[in-house]
Motif scaffolding. Structure first.
Motif, PDB file in Angstrom:
ATOM      1  N   GLY A   6     -31.908  39.310  -3.081  1.00 59.91           N
ATOM      2  CA  GLY A   6     -32.792  39.001  -4.378  1.00 59.91           C
ATOM      3  C   GLY A   6     -34.280  38.375  -3.879  1.00 59.91           C
ATOM      4  N   TRP A  34     -33.242  42.756 -11.531  1.00 54.43           N
ATOM      5  CA  TRP A  34     -31.983  41.779 -10.553  1.00 54.43           C
ATOM      6  C   TRP A  34     -32.237  41.031  -9.741  1.00 54.43           C
ATOM      7  N   TRP A  41     -32.464  37.591 -10.544  1.00 50.74           N
ATOM      8  CA  TRP A  41     -30.999  37.240 -11.650  1.00 50.74           C
ATOM      9  C   TRP A  41     -29.995  37.682 -10.334  1.00 50.74           C
ATOM     10  N   SER A  42     -30.242  38.409  -9.201  1.00 48.26           N
ATOM     11  CA  SER A  42     -29.029  38.445  -7.994  1.00 48.26           C
ATOM     12  C   SER A  42     -29.981  36.758  -7.578  1.00 48.26           C
ATOM     13  N   VAL A  71     -30.448  33.723  -8.917  1.00 50.38           N
ATOM     14  CA  VAL A  71     -29.862  33.049  -9.729  1.00 50.38           C
ATOM     15  C   VAL A  71     -28.106  33.353  -9.679  1.00 50.38           C
ATOM     16  N   LEU A  72     -27.158  35.097  -9.689  1.00 51.33           N
ATOM     17  CA  LEU A  72     -25.938  34.230  -9.949  1.00 51.33           C
ATOM     18  C   LEU A  72     -25.580  33.873  -8.222  1.00 51.33           C
TER      19      LEU A  72
END
Length: 181
Positions: free
Chosen positions: A124, A137, A140-141, A143-144
């Motif tokens: 990300g 994404w 979000w990656s 954050v993941l």
């Protein structure tokens, strides 16, 4: 978990051992960044630019030059010596749940599970930095990856056995053991 001849390692000691190991990882990344910068802005500028133009090729380069060597180092050291440099300095050892030394395969699974958030973050962040309009994404990656790391650390402190996700996946535990060289 079967009883080991050594007590389970305390969470803060495990984090301290990883911090020691991370000093070496950071030094490796610093050298890699220096060499990469020299090549990217020097004699191989056009070739490096061509390679890095594709996000997939850039991802594979990041994986091959950062995550893979670190993962292999952790797996090799834990299988052959019972722990990485940092763990050995602090008198910690990685063992199977039955107390035996883990195989290289088991150690590789453990290390891969440990560094999965790092690779997810790379995927990300590389796009967030390099692309003018990164895909949704990408954020979000990142954050993941942070959520996964928080879960790993939370489990380390909250689990009675102080086993993390990578310990559970590989059937290992980290124990206090006599220091070795």
């Amino acid at each position: 978990m079967a009883a080991s001849r050594w007590p389970l390692a305390a969470p803060l000691r495990r984090l301290a051992a990883f911090a020691l190991d991370y000093l070496w990882i950071a030094l490796y990344l610093l050298v890699l960044a220096g060499v990469g910068s020299f090549l990217a802005f020097g004699p191989l500028e056009s070739q490096v630019a061509a390679l890095a133009a594709s996000p997939v090729v850039a991802d594979l380069l990041i994986l091959a030059l950062t995550v893979l060597p670190v993962t292999l180092y952790f797996a090799q050291q834990e299988a052959a010596r019972g722990g990485t440099w940092g763990k050995r300095r602090l008198g910690l050892r990685v063992v199977r749940v039955d107390g035996a030394r883990p195989s290289f395969g088991r150690s590789l699974v453990r290390a891969a599970a440990k560094f999965t958030p790092w690779q997810i973050a790379h995927l990300g962040v590389a796009r967030l930095i390099r692309l003018p309009e990164p895909p949704a994404w990408a954020l979000w990656s990142a954050v993941l990856a942070l959520v996964l790391v928080a879960g790993y650390v939370g489990l380390l402190f909250l689990s009675p056995s102080h086993r993390t996700v990578h310990d559970l996946v590989a059937g290992t535990a980290v124990v206090e053991a006599p220091r070795s060289g």
